[in-house]
Design a protein around this motif. Sequence first.
Motif, mmCIF file in Angstrom:
data_model
loop_
_atom_site.group_PDB
_atom_site.id
_atom_site.type_symbol
_atom_site.label_atom_id
_atom_site.label_comp_id
_atom_site.label_asym_id
_atom_site.label_seq_id
_atom_site.Cartn_x
_atom_site.Cartn_y
_atom_site.Cartn_z
ATOM 1 N N SER A 11 0.812 -1.213 0.000
ATOM 2 C CA SER A 11 0.000 0.000 0.000
ATOM 3 C C SER A 11 0.846 1.264 0.000
ATOM 4 O O SER A 11 0.512 2.241 -0.660
ATOM 5 N N LEU A 12 1.943 1.247 0.748
ATOM 6 C CA LEU A 12 2.801 2.427 0.829
ATOM 7 C C LEU A 12 4.105 2.075 1.528
ATOM 8 O O LEU A 12 4.249 1.011 2.114
ATOM 9 N N SER A 36 4.341 11.205 -3.352
ATOM 10 C CA SER A 36 4.707 11.191 -1.936
ATOM 11 C C SER A 36 4.158 12.408 -1.215
ATOM 12 O O SER A 36 3.905 13.458 -1.826
ATOM 13 N N LEU A 88 3.762 6.676 -2.104
ATOM 14 C CA LEU A 88 2.460 6.108 -2.436
ATOM 15 C C LEU A 88 2.454 5.491 -3.832
ATOM 16 O O LEU A 88 2.874 6.131 -4.798
ATOM 17 N N MET A 138 -2.169 6.071 5.259
ATOM 18 C CA MET A 138 -3.237 6.178 4.265
ATOM 19 C C MET A 138 -4.212 7.287 4.620
ATOM 20 O O MET A 138 -4.675 8.030 3.757
ATOM 21 N N ALA A 141 -2.545 10.659 3.753
ATOM 22 C CA ALA A 141 -2.551 10.943 2.317
ATOM 23 C C ALA A 141 -3.947 11.298 1.823
ATOM 24 O O ALA A 141 -4.122 12.225 1.025
#
Length: 281
Positions: A11-12, A36, A88, A138, A141
């Motif tokens: 996911s990241l 990012s 990301l 998440m 972001a």
Amino acid sequence: MPIITQLQTGSLAALDYRCDDKPGARPYVEMHHGFSVSYVRAGTFGCRTRGKIYELIAGSVLVGYPGDEYLCTHDHYPGGDECLSFQLPPEFVEVIGDDRRIWRSGAIPPLPELMVLGELAQASAAGRSDIGLDEVGMLFAARFVQQVSGRPRWFASAGSADRRRAVEAALWIDAHAHQPVMLEDTARQVDLSPFHFLRLFAKALGVTPHQYLVRTRLRRAAQLLADDARSVTEVAFDAGFADVSNFVRTFHRAAGVSPRRFRQAARGDRKIFQDRLAPLA
């Protein structure tokens, strides 16, 4: 620059950047290799990208778009900077919003809605919170996209000397936010009239001195709530808020949850943010 990988999932990725460059250090061109969002948790630095100049202070966010070049400078602060950066993948960015105008915004000034989550993420990265770093990353972001969408573009529209004064004032606010701070007090630190200082600070950093003062107090409160066992009342006063009810309202507006619920989330209560995570699943 020391870089520590705090997390690497599908996911990241979460990276801990610690830069100790001194004023006068020769900057060099770097490139964003993906999407990012990098939360500045301490220090300050300048960034030049796409013909614009940004001054980043604690709480600011450096925004990365794949292939964009940037140049970081350390002209105004001898202590370097520290950032928690979320890298990301494109498929995740598609889910939360891939508007190029958002991801090419370069940098954004300290926003309360991001600062409280940034501090929660930092507590998680440092092992002081039981919430997952992937989950709060998440959330950070997604909240970034939500807050920046439709917001006017910002960049430092002030000369080098004025930017230096604004950064010095911001650092002074950081150090004294737990005390009563008036506009005149801060303006005096950089030998300016309150009116001139107010305009200079906003042009250089994208927020007014009072906004930055309140947001610095919120950042400190989020740190205490995530790390400490003090009561909400004690947290409010220690962070610099003179009125507990005002602190609770201000914090709830920024975080979307009360200070008490925020503390529960920091201690691993995933249900508190489940409604925000559900659309990202």
